[in-house]
Design a protein around this motif. Structure first.
Motif, PDB file in Angstrom:
ATOM      1  N   PRO A 137      10.816   8.010  -3.728  1.00  0.00           N
ATOM      2  CA  PRO A 137      11.888   7.985  -2.888  1.00  0.00           C
ATOM      3  C   PRO A 137      12.116   6.962  -1.788  1.00  0.00           C
ATOM      4  CG  PRO A 137      10.864   9.934  -2.100  1.00  0.00           C
ATOM      5  CD  PRO A 137      10.002   9.208  -3.452  1.00  0.00           C
ATOM      6  N   TRP A 138      10.800   6.304  -1.563  1.00  0.00           N
ATOM      7  CA  TRP A 138      10.570   5.541  -0.235  1.00  0.00           C
ATOM      8  C   TRP A 138      11.249   4.170  -0.367  1.00  0.00           C
ATOM      9  CZ3 TRP A 138       5.942   7.525  -2.537  1.00  0.00           C
ATOM     10  CH2 TRP A 138       5.388   6.770  -3.569  1.00  0.00           C
ATOM     11  N   GLU A 139      11.671   3.641   0.731  1.00  0.00           N
ATOM     12  CA  GLU A 139      12.554   2.503   1.409  1.00  0.00           C
ATOM     13  C   GLU A 139      11.773   2.355   2.484  1.00  0.00           C
ATOM     14  OE1 GLU A 139      16.485   1.845   0.631  1.00  0.00           O
ATOM     15  OE2 GLU A 139      16.487   2.819  -1.321  1.00  0.00           O
ATOM     16  N   ALA A 182       0.782  -1.164  -0.299  1.00  0.00           N
ATOM     17  CA  ALA A 182       0.149   0.256  -0.058  1.00  0.00           C
ATOM     18  C   ALA A 182       0.969   1.104  -0.074  1.00  0.00           C
ATOM     19  CB  ALA A 182      -0.844  -0.146   1.333  1.00  0.00           C
ATOM     20  N   GLY A 183       1.968   1.300   0.799  1.00  0.00           N
ATOM     21  CA  GLY A 183       2.705   2.374   0.882  1.00  0.00           C
ATOM     22  C   GLY A 183       3.451   2.626  -0.624  1.00  0.00           C
ATOM     23  N   MET A 184       3.902   1.586  -1.318  1.00  0.00           N
ATOM     24  CA  MET A 184       4.351   1.729  -2.692  1.00  0.00           C
ATOM     25  C   MET A 184       3.597   2.239  -3.706  1.00  0.00           C
ATOM     26  SD  MET A 184       7.262  -1.329  -2.534  1.00  0.00           S
ATOM     27  CE  MET A 184       8.296  -1.551  -1.300  1.00  0.00           C
ATOM     28  N   GLN A 185       2.066   2.029  -3.541  1.00  0.00           N
ATOM     29  CA  GLN A 185       1.132   2.500  -4.412  1.00  0.00           C
ATOM     30  C   GLN A 185       0.754   3.802  -4.283  1.00  0.00           C
ATOM     31  OE1 GLN A 185       1.294  -0.327  -6.521  1.00  0.00           O
ATOM     32  NE2 GLN A 185      -0.658   0.892  -6.986  1.00  0.00           N
ATOM     33  N   ALA A 186       1.476   4.646  -3.368  1.00  0.00           N
ATOM     34  CA  ALA A 186       1.201   6.026  -3.149  1.00  0.00           C
ATOM     35  C   ALA A 186       1.539   6.921  -4.330  1.00  0.00           C
ATOM     36  CB  ALA A 186       1.910   6.648  -1.939  1.00  0.00           C
ATOM     37  N   PRO A 187       0.936   8.019  -4.432  1.00  0.00           N
ATOM     38  CA  PRO A 187       1.482   9.069  -5.792  1.00  0.00           C
ATOM     39  C   PRO A 187       2.956   9.535  -5.058  1.00  0.00           C
ATOM     40  CG  PRO A 187      -0.236  10.125  -4.249  1.00  0.00           C
ATOM     41  CD  PRO A 187      -0.161   8.553  -3.863  1.00  0.00           C
ATOM     42  N   GLY A 188       3.623   9.781  -6.050  1.00  0.00           N
ATOM     43  CA  GLY A 188       5.016  10.382  -6.009  1.00  0.00           C
ATOM     44  C   GLY A 188       5.068  11.522  -6.602  1.00  0.00           C
ATOM     45  N   SER A 189       6.102  12.224  -6.837  1.00  0.00           N
ATOM     46  CA  SER A 189       6.302  13.669  -7.394  1.00  0.00           C
ATOM     47  C   SER A 189       6.592  13.245  -9.017  1.00  0.00           C
ATOM     48  CB  SER A 189       7.720  14.143  -7.030  1.00  0.00           C
ATOM     49  OG  SER A 189       7.560  14.639  -5.707  1.00  0.00           O
ATOM     50  N   ARG A 190       6.886  12.078  -9.234  1.00  0.00           N
ATOM     51  CA  ARG A 190       7.278  11.601 -10.446  1.00  0.00           C
ATOM     52  C   ARG A 190       7.399  10.072 -10.738  1.00  0.00           C
ATOM     53  NH1 ARG A 190      11.153  14.060 -14.990  1.00  0.00           N
ATOM     54  NH2 ARG A 190      10.612  12.832 -16.728  1.00  0.00           N
ATOM     55  N   ILE A 237      12.014   5.536   5.094  1.00  0.00           N
ATOM     56  CA  ILE A 237      13.284   6.171   4.715  1.00  0.00           C
ATOM     57  C   ILE A 237      13.177   6.572   3.226  1.00  0.00           C
ATOM     58  CG2 ILE A 237      14.795   5.033   6.448  1.00  0.00           C
ATOM     59  CD1 ILE A 237      15.700   3.052   4.497  1.00  0.00           C
ATOM     60  N   ALA A 238      13.596   7.951   3.126  1.00  0.00           N
ATOM     61  CA  ALA A 238      13.932   8.476   1.612  1.00  0.00           C
ATOM     62  C   ALA A 238      15.168   8.297   1.131  1.00  0.00           C
ATOM     63  CB  ALA A 238      13.332   9.863   1.616  1.00  0.00           C
ATOM     64  N   ASN A 239      15.401   7.638  -0.190  1.00  0.00           N
ATOM     65  CA  ASN A 239      16.799   7.466  -0.608  1.00  0.00           C
ATOM     66  C   ASN A 239      16.420   8.904  -1.770  1.00  0.00           C
ATOM     67  OD1 ASN A 239      18.628   7.143  -2.579  1.00  0.00           O
ATOM     68  ND2 ASN A 239      18.384   4.947  -2.395  1.00  0.00           N
ATOM     69  N   ILE A 240      17.275   9.692  -1.315  1.00  0.00           N
ATOM     70  CA  ILE A 240      17.329  11.078  -2.039  1.00  0.00           C
ATOM     71  C   ILE A 240      17.652  10.960  -3.438  1.00  0.00           C
ATOM     72  CG2 ILE A 240      18.029  13.448  -1.808  1.00  0.00           C
ATOM     73  CD1 ILE A 240      16.003  12.797   0.292  1.00  0.00           C
ATOM     74  N   GLU A 241      18.775   9.991  -3.602  1.00  0.00           N
ATOM     75  CA  GLU A 241      19.097   9.693  -4.792  1.00  0.00           C
ATOM     76  C   GLU A 241      18.060   9.464  -5.818  1.00  0.00           C
ATOM     77  OE1 GLU A 241      22.295   6.870  -4.638  1.00  0.00           O
ATOM     78  OE2 GLU A 241      23.502   8.652  -3.831  1.00  0.00           O
ATOM     79  N   ARG A 242      17.061   8.799  -5.535  1.00  0.00           N
ATOM     80  CA  ARG A 242      15.839   8.329  -6.297  1.00  0.00           C
ATOM     81  C   ARG A 242      14.770   9.479  -6.265  1.00  0.00           C
ATOM     82  NH1 ARG A 242      15.484   3.186  -4.135  1.00  0.00           N
ATOM     83  NH2 ARG A 242      13.541   3.634  -3.275  1.00  0.00           N
ATOM     84  N   ALA A 243      14.803  10.424  -5.575  1.00  0.00           N
ATOM     85  CA  ALA A 243      13.697  11.607  -5.672  1.00  0.00           C
ATOM     86  C   ALA A 243      13.875  12.314  -6.596  1.00  0.00           C
ATOM     87  CB  ALA A 243      13.853  12.369  -4.026  1.00  0.00           C
ATOM     88  N   PHE A 244      12.681  12.802  -7.179  1.00  0.00           N
ATOM     89  CA  PHE A 244      12.584  13.714  -8.532  1.00  0.00           C
ATOM     90  C   PHE A 244      13.120  15.183  -7.912  1.00  0.00           C
ATOM     91  CE2 PHE A 244      10.542  16.268 -11.777  1.00  0.00           C
ATOM     92  CZ  PHE A 244      11.471  15.902 -12.768  1.00  0.00           C
ATOM     93  N   GLN A 278       9.371  14.959   1.721  1.00  0.00           N
ATOM     94  CA  GLN A 278       8.606  14.647   2.530  1.00  0.00           C
ATOM     95  C   GLN A 278       7.372  14.655   2.180  1.00  0.00           C
ATOM     96  OE1 GLN A 278       9.390  17.034   6.040  1.00  0.00           O
ATOM     97  NE2 GLN A 278      11.364  16.803   5.793  1.00  0.00           N
ATOM     98  N   GLN A 279       6.930  15.150   1.073  1.00  0.00           N
ATOM     99  CA  GLN A 279       5.579  15.039   0.705  1.00  0.00           C
ATOM    100  C   GLN A 279       5.276  13.524  -0.092  1.00  0.00           C
ATOM    101  OE1 GLN A 279       5.117  18.176  -2.312  1.00  0.00           O
ATOM    102  NE2 GLN A 279       5.390  19.722  -0.726  1.00  0.00           N
ATOM    103  N   ASP A 280       6.216  13.117  -0.899  1.00  0.00           N
ATOM    104  CA  ASP A 280       5.979  11.778  -1.237  1.00  0.00           C
ATOM    105  C   ASP A 280       5.855  10.743  -0.253  1.00  0.00           C
ATOM    106  OD1 ASP A 280       6.385  12.442  -3.784  1.00  0.00           O
ATOM    107  OD2 ASP A 280       8.495  12.240  -4.160  1.00  0.00           O
ATOM    108  N   MET A 281       6.823  10.890   1.053  1.00  0.00           N
ATOM    109  CA  MET A 281       6.850   9.849   2.123  1.00  0.00           C
ATOM    110  C   MET A 281       5.501  10.040   2.815  1.00  0.00           C
ATOM    111  SD  MET A 281       9.618   8.476   1.655  1.00  0.00           S
ATOM    112  CE  MET A 281       9.560   7.520   3.234  1.00  0.00           C
ATOM    113  N   SER A 282       5.047  11.260   2.792  1.00  0.00           N
ATOM    114  CA  SER A 282       3.546  11.463   3.642  1.00  0.00           C
ATOM    115  C   SER A 282       2.671  10.669   2.896  1.00  0.00           C
ATOM    116  CB  SER A 282       3.234  12.820   3.626  1.00  0.00           C
ATOM    117  OG  SER A 282       4.078  13.541   4.273  1.00  0.00           O
ATOM    118  N   ALA A 283       2.613  10.768   1.695  1.00  0.00           N
ATOM    119  CA  ALA A 283       1.459   9.877   0.782  1.00  0.00           C
ATOM    120  C   ALA A 283       1.798   8.497   1.184  1.00  0.00           C
ATOM    121  CB  ALA A 283       1.709  10.091  -0.601  1.00  0.00           C
ATOM    122  N   ALA A 284       3.040   7.809   1.123  1.00  0.00           N
ATOM    123  CA  ALA A 284       3.206   6.496   1.633  1.00  0.00           C
ATOM    124  C   ALA A 284       2.812   6.242   2.794  1.00  0.00           C
ATOM    125  CB  ALA A 284       4.623   6.236   1.199  1.00  0.00           C
TER     126      ALA A 284
END
Length: 170
Positions: A46-48, A33-41, A78-85, A91-97
């Protein structure tokens, strides 16, 4: 599966848990469910996640987030910043997850609690040290999970307040 509206209305922060173990299948559903969240792109989410069941580790996390200590399982987001768009909006992507995960926990009749870590530097550093995370990995929050203790449950509490709604202007 329960009705989504019902899940949204009944999800509550559960802070005390029974001793009943949380099934691995339920943990996996929560992670999905966490991985189905909307992300920036798409593809740049970035989630792990670090799944923790070991009581000693839960106790160590509890030194930073006390409510984790009595849970049956905790998921460290945790957010892997290397993968963040968008490197400054992780933090917005992580909040959705996190919210997706809490809703799925409710759907599975589990109690859950969002234990904030970011943006508090001291908490982030303690979690980083505990899990030996490098600087590109940002601890966001910890979701503690378990079956609610006796007398606790996810239940409806009307929080609607029309005075907080504004149309076209404030």
């Amino acid at each position: 599966m329960a009705d989504l509206e019902e899940i949204i209305k009944t999800r509550r922060s559960i802070r005390e848990y029974s001793n009943q173990k949380v099934e691995d299948e339920k943990v996996e559903k929560i992670l999905k469910a966490g991985m189905q969240a909307p992300g920036s792109r798409l593809g740049a989410e970035p989630w792990e996640f670090i799944v923790v069941k070991n009581k000693d580790t839960l106790k160590a996390i509890g030194e930073t987030c006390p409510r984790v200590t009595n849970s049956q399982v905790a998921i460290v987001l945790i957010a892997n910043i290397e993968r963040a768009f968008y490197k400054k909006h992780w933090q917005q992507d992580m909040s959705a997850a996190a919210e997706n995960m809490l809703l799925e926990a409710c759907n599975l009749n589990l109690g859950g609690l969002w234990n904030g870590v970011a943006p508090t530097d001291e908490k982030m550093e303690k979690i980083r040290e505990l899990f030996n995370l490098n600087e590109n990995i940002k601890p966001f929050c910890i979701i503690s999970l378990g079956y609610p203790a006796d007398g606790l449950e996810n239940k409806f509490m009307d929080k609607y307040d029309e005075t907080r709604i504004h149309y076209e202007k404030y």
